[in-house]
Motif scaffolding. Structure first.
Motif, PDB file in Angstrom:
ATOM      1  N   GLY A 183      29.905  61.843  34.109  1.00 34.87           N
ATOM      2  CA  GLY A 183      28.913  60.829  34.458  1.00 34.87           C
ATOM      3  C   GLY A 183      29.428  59.407  34.323  1.00 34.87           C
ATOM      4  O   GLY A 183      28.671  58.455  34.524  1.00 34.87           O
ATOM      5  N   GLY A 184      30.715  59.251  34.024  1.00 33.39           N
ATOM      6  CA  GLY A 184      31.287  57.918  33.858  1.00 33.39           C
ATOM      7  C   GLY A 184      31.752  57.313  35.168  1.00 33.39           C
ATOM      8  O   GLY A 184      32.230  58.017  36.061  1.00 33.39           O
ATOM      9  N   ILE A 185      31.599  56.007  35.273  1.00 33.29           N
ATOM     10  CA  ILE A 185      32.118  55.240  36.407  1.00 33.29           C
ATOM     11  C   ILE A 185      33.086  54.218  35.835  1.00 33.29           C
ATOM     12  O   ILE A 185      32.684  53.294  35.118  1.00 33.29           O
ATOM     13  N   HIS A 186      34.368  54.402  36.121  1.00 33.36           N
ATOM     14  CA  HIS A 186      35.416  53.578  35.524  1.00 33.36           C
ATOM     15  C   HIS A 186      36.012  52.649  36.580  1.00 33.36           C
ATOM     16  O   HIS A 186      36.743  53.089  37.472  1.00 33.36           O
ATOM     17  N   THR A 187      35.685  51.366  36.476  1.00 30.03           N
ATOM     18  CA  THR A 187      36.273  50.356  37.353  1.00 30.03           C
ATOM     19  C   THR A 187      37.568  49.875  36.716  1.00 30.03           C
ATOM     20  O   THR A 187      37.574  49.438  35.556  1.00 30.03           O
ATOM     21  N   LEU A 188      38.652  49.965  37.459  1.00 30.83           N
ATOM     22  CA  LEU A 188      39.989  49.756  36.896  1.00 30.83           C
ATOM     23  C   LEU A 188      40.676  48.578  37.584  1.00 30.83           C
ATOM     24  O   LEU A 188      40.861  48.583  38.804  1.00 30.83           O
ATOM     25  N   THR A 189      41.087  47.594  36.781  1.00 29.61           N
ATOM     26  CA  THR A 189      41.783  46.421  37.300  1.00 29.61           C
ATOM     27  C   THR A 189      43.004  46.134  36.428  1.00 29.61           C
ATOM     28  O   THR A 189      43.169  46.708  35.353  1.00 29.61           O
ATOM     29  N   GLY A 190      43.818  45.216  36.898  1.00 26.96           N
ATOM     30  CA  GLY A 190      44.863  44.664  36.060  1.00 26.96           C
ATOM     31  C   GLY A 190      44.281  43.677  35.069  1.00 26.96           C
ATOM     32  O   GLY A 190      43.071  43.425  35.065  1.00 26.96           O
ATOM     33  N   PRO A 191      45.129  43.060  34.241  1.00 26.92           N
ATOM     34  CA  PRO A 191      44.639  42.146  33.210  1.00 26.92           C
ATOM     35  C   PRO A 191      44.292  40.765  33.731  1.00 26.92           C
ATOM     36  O   PRO A 191      43.692  39.965  33.012  1.00 26.92           O
ATOM     37  N   ALA A 192      44.688  40.457  34.977  1.00 25.93           N
ATOM     38  CA  ALA A 192      44.427  39.137  35.549  1.00 25.93           C
ATOM     39  C   ALA A 192      44.500  39.249  37.068  1.00 25.93           C
ATOM     40  O   ALA A 192      45.236  40.073  37.616  1.00 25.93           O
ATOM     41  N   ALA A 193      43.716  38.407  37.731  1.00 28.88           N
ATOM     42  CA  ALA A 193      43.816  38.327  39.192  1.00 28.88           C
ATOM     43  C   ALA A 193      45.069  37.542  39.564  1.00 28.88           C
ATOM     44  O   ALA A 193      45.456  36.596  38.876  1.00 28.88           O
ATOM     45  N   ILE A 194      45.689  37.929  40.663  1.00 26.96           N
ATOM     46  CA  ILE A 194      46.934  37.290  41.079  1.00 26.96           C
ATOM     47  C   ILE A 194      46.960  37.205  42.595  1.00 26.96           C
ATOM     48  O   ILE A 194      46.438  38.074  43.293  1.00 26.96           O
ATOM     49  N   THR A 195      47.558  36.141  43.124  1.00 33.39           N
ATOM     50  CA  THR A 195      47.652  35.961  44.572  1.00 33.39           C
ATOM     51  C   THR A 195      49.001  36.470  45.076  1.00 33.39           C
ATOM     52  O   THR A 195      49.946  36.663  44.305  1.00 33.39           O
ATOM     53  N   ALA A 196      49.101  36.640  46.378  1.00 35.87           N
ATOM     54  CA  ALA A 196      50.378  37.054  46.969  1.00 35.87           C
ATOM     55  C   ALA A 196      51.442  35.975  46.771  1.00 35.87           C
ATOM     56  O   ALA A 196      52.625  36.288  46.583  1.00 35.87           O
ATOM     57  N   VAL A 197      51.034  34.726  46.809  1.00 37.06           N
ATOM     58  CA  VAL A 197      51.982  33.637  46.547  1.00 37.06           C
ATOM     59  C   VAL A 197      52.536  33.740  45.130  1.00 37.06           C
ATOM     60  O   VAL A 197      53.744  33.594  44.892  1.00 37.06           O
ATOM     61  N   GLU A 198      51.661  34.014  44.166  1.00 39.76           N
ATOM     62  CA  GLU A 198      52.102  34.151  42.776  1.00 39.76           C
ATOM     63  C   GLU A 198      52.959  35.405  42.587  1.00 39.76           C
ATOM     64  O   GLU A 198      53.941  35.385  41.832  1.00 39.76           O
ATOM     65  N   GLN A 199      52.616  36.478  43.271  1.00 44.34           N
ATOM     66  CA  GLN A 199      53.441  37.686  43.207  1.00 44.34           C
ATOM     67  C   GLN A 199      54.843  37.401  43.755  1.00 44.34           C
ATOM     68  O   GLN A 199      55.844  37.853  43.180  1.00 44.34           O
ATOM     69  N   THR A 200      54.901  36.663  44.847  1.00 38.98           N
ATOM     70  CA  THR A 200      56.190  36.296  45.432  1.00 38.98           C
ATOM     71  C   THR A 200      57.037  35.520  44.428  1.00 38.98           C
ATOM     72  O   THR A 200      58.239  35.784  44.274  1.00 38.98           O
ATOM     73  N   ALA A 201      56.405  34.588  43.729  1.00 39.86           N
ATOM     74  CA  ALA A 201      57.141  33.788  42.740  1.00 39.86           C
ATOM     75  C   ALA A 201      57.651  34.656  41.594  1.00 39.86           C
ATOM     76  O   ALA A 201      58.774  34.455  41.102  1.00 39.86           O
ATOM     77  N   GLU A 202      56.852  35.631  41.169  1.00 38.54           N
ATOM     78  CA  GLU A 202      57.303  36.503  40.075  1.00 38.54           C
ATOM     79  C   GLU A 202      58.478  37.364  40.516  1.00 38.54           C
ATOM     80  O   GLU A 202      59.443  37.555  39.759  1.00 38.54           O
ATOM     81  N   ILE A 203      58.433  37.878  41.719  1.00 39.79           N
ATOM     82  CA  ILE A 203      59.543  38.694  42.217  1.00 39.79           C
ATOM     83  C   ILE A 203      60.800  37.838  42.363  1.00 39.79           C
ATOM     84  O   ILE A 203      61.909  38.270  41.998  1.00 39.79           O
ATOM     85  N   ALA A 204      60.633  36.618  42.877  1.00 37.33           N
ATOM     86  CA  ALA A 204      61.788  35.721  43.028  1.00 37.33           C
ATOM     87  C   ALA A 204      62.436  35.428  41.682  1.00 37.33           C
ATOM     88  O   ALA A 204      63.669  35.419  41.554  1.00 37.33           O
ATOM     89  N   ALA A 205      61.616  35.196  40.652  1.00 38.21           N
ATOM     90  CA  ALA A 205      62.165  34.904  39.326  1.00 38.21           C
ATOM     91  C   ALA A 205      62.952  36.095  38.782  1.00 38.21           C
ATOM     92  O   ALA A 205      64.014  35.926  38.173  1.00 38.21           O
ATOM     93  N   LEU A 206      62.452  37.292  39.014  1.00 39.11           N
ATOM     94  CA  LEU A 206      63.153  38.485  38.543  1.00 39.11           C
ATOM     95  C   LEU A 206      64.474  38.684  39.280  1.00 39.11           C
ATOM     96  O   LEU A 206      65.463  39.128  38.693  1.00 39.11           O
ATOM     97  N   LEU A 207      64.484  38.359  40.566  1.00 40.47           N
ATOM     98  CA  LEU A 207      65.709  38.512  41.359  1.00 40.47           C
ATOM     99  C   LEU A 207      66.687  37.370  41.139  1.00 40.47           C
ATOM    100  O   LEU A 207      67.878  37.495  41.457  1.00 40.47           O
ATOM    101  N   GLY A 208      66.189  36.232  40.641  1.00 39.43           N
ATOM    102  CA  GLY A 208      67.034  35.076  40.425  1.00 39.43           C
ATOM    103  C   GLY A 208      67.458  34.388  41.707  1.00 39.43           C
ATOM    104  O   GLY A 208      68.536  33.793  41.772  1.00 39.43           O
TER     105      GLY A 208
END
Length: 281
Positions: A183-208
Motif C-alpha cells: 500500500g506504499g507509494i514511494h516517490t523517488l528523487t535525487g538529493p537536489a534538482a539539477i539542470t542539463a547545463v549544470e550536469q554538463t559542467a560536472e562532467i567537464a570537471a571530471l574529465l578535466g
C-alpha cells in the motif's frame, strides 16, 4: 519465489543484481540471453506480455512480482489478471513521479495513471515506485561529448530532481523482500534538482576539459525523437519537457533516505562512477 520483469532495462538489471542470493528468483525476459548479473541460482525464463501462456508459466509459484512496462497499451492489464489468477501476493510496480502532478496530462502519464488504478483495484497487495527521470539518461550524451565536446539538450536551464537508478532498485528490492511496504507509494528523487547545463559542467570537471552546452530547439528535439519513437510518444515526451521547463520536476523528496537509511546519490557521485563512458577513446 520473486519474479522480476524488465530485467534487461535500466532499473530491472539493477534489481536483479541486488536480490539476496538465498531467495528464490525467477527472471522473465523476451530475450533471456540478454540478462546479466543474475544470482547464480536464479531461473531465467522467456516471457512476453503479449504471450498469455508465457505469463502463466512465468508466474507459477510466484509470491512477489516486480513489474516494469513501457509500451503504451494493455500490458499491465494482462500481467495483473495473470498475477491474480496465479495467486501472486504482492506487486511492486515501477511507475513515474509525474502521475501525482495534476498538470501532467501527456499520453505516457495518463497511461501510468490508468495502470496504477488497475493495480490498486485488483485485490493484490501493491507498492508503487514513482521515480523522477534517471541520472543515467545523461549517457545519451556520451557520443557527442567524446567526439564534439558538446552536450545538446532541450531546455538546458530547467531543473530536474533526477535519481540514480541504483537507488530506485534498492528501494524496489526492499519493497519485494521486507514487510511494511504494501500500500506504499514511494516517490523517488535525487538529493537536489539539477539542470542539463549544470550536469554538463560536472562532467567537464571530471574529465578535466571544457564541454560546451548547446540548446536544442523544440523542432530539433522533435526530429531526433521521431527517429526513435512513434509520434504520440514524441509529443508526450515534449509535453513532459515543457512541464520540466515550468518547474514541475524540481521538487526533492527524502524517500531514499527514509527507506534505506542513507541519502540519495548525487549526480556528481553518479557521474564519477560513469566518467569513463564520456572519455575520449
Amino acid at each position: 519465489m520473486i519474479l522480476v520483469t524488465g530485467a534487461t532495462g535500466t532499473i530491472g538489471r539493477e534489481v536483479v543484481r541486488r536480490l539476496p542470493a538465498d531467495l528464490g528468483v525467477r527472471i522473465m525476459a523476451r530475450e533471456p540471453a540478454r540478462v546479466v548479473g543474475a544470482p547464480a541460482q536464479a531461473e531465467i525464463v522467456y516471457g512476453d506480455y503479449g504471450d498469455p501462456q508465457s505469463l502463466v508459466r512465468a508466474m507459477s509459484g510466484v509470491r512477489a512480482l516486480f513489474l516494469v512496462t513501457n509500451r503504451v497499451g494493455e500490458d499491465d492489464a494482462h500481467v495483473i489478471q495473470t498475477a491474480r489468477s496465479a495467486g501472486v501476493h504482492h506487486v511492486v510496480k515501477l511507475s513515474a513521479a509525474a502521475v501525482a502532478d495534476p498538470g501532467a496530462e501527456d499520453l505516457i502519464t495518463r497511461w501510468q495513471r490508468v495502470n496504477e488504478d488497475l493495480l490498486r483495484g485488483s485485490g493484490l497487495g501493491w507498492t508503487l515506485l514513482r521515480p523522477r527521470s534517471f541520472m543515467s539518461n545523461a549517457l545519451s550524451w556520451t557520443e557527442s561529448v567524446r567526439t564534439d565536446h558538446v552536450v545538446r539538450a532541450l531546455y538546458g536551464s530547467s531543473a530536474n530532481a533526477c535519481v540514480d537508478p541504483r537507488d530506485v532498485a534498492e528501494v524496489a528490492v526492499r519493497a519485494l523482500t521486507e514487510d511494511g511496504h504494501t500500500g506504499g507509494i514511494h516517490t523517488l528523487t535525487g538529493p537536489a534538482a539539477i539542470t542539463a547545463v549544470e550536469q554538463t559542467a560536472e562532467i567537464a570537471a571530471l574529465l578535466g576539459r571544457p564541454i560546451r552546452f548547446e540548446e536544442l530547439t523544440c523542432e530539433q528535439t522533435r526530429a531526433a525523437l521521431r527517429r526513435r519513437y512513434p509520434e504520440p510518444v514524441v509529443e508526450a515526451l515534449l509535453q513532459s519537457a515543457q512541464r520540466q521547463r515550468d518547474g514541475a520536476k524540481a521538487g526533492v523528496e527524502n524517500t531514499v533516505l527514509e527507506l534505506t537509511g542513507r541519502p540519495a546519490t548525487s549526480f556528481g557521485t553518479w557521474a564519477r562512477g560513469h566518467v569513463a563512458a564520456f572519455a575520449s577513446g
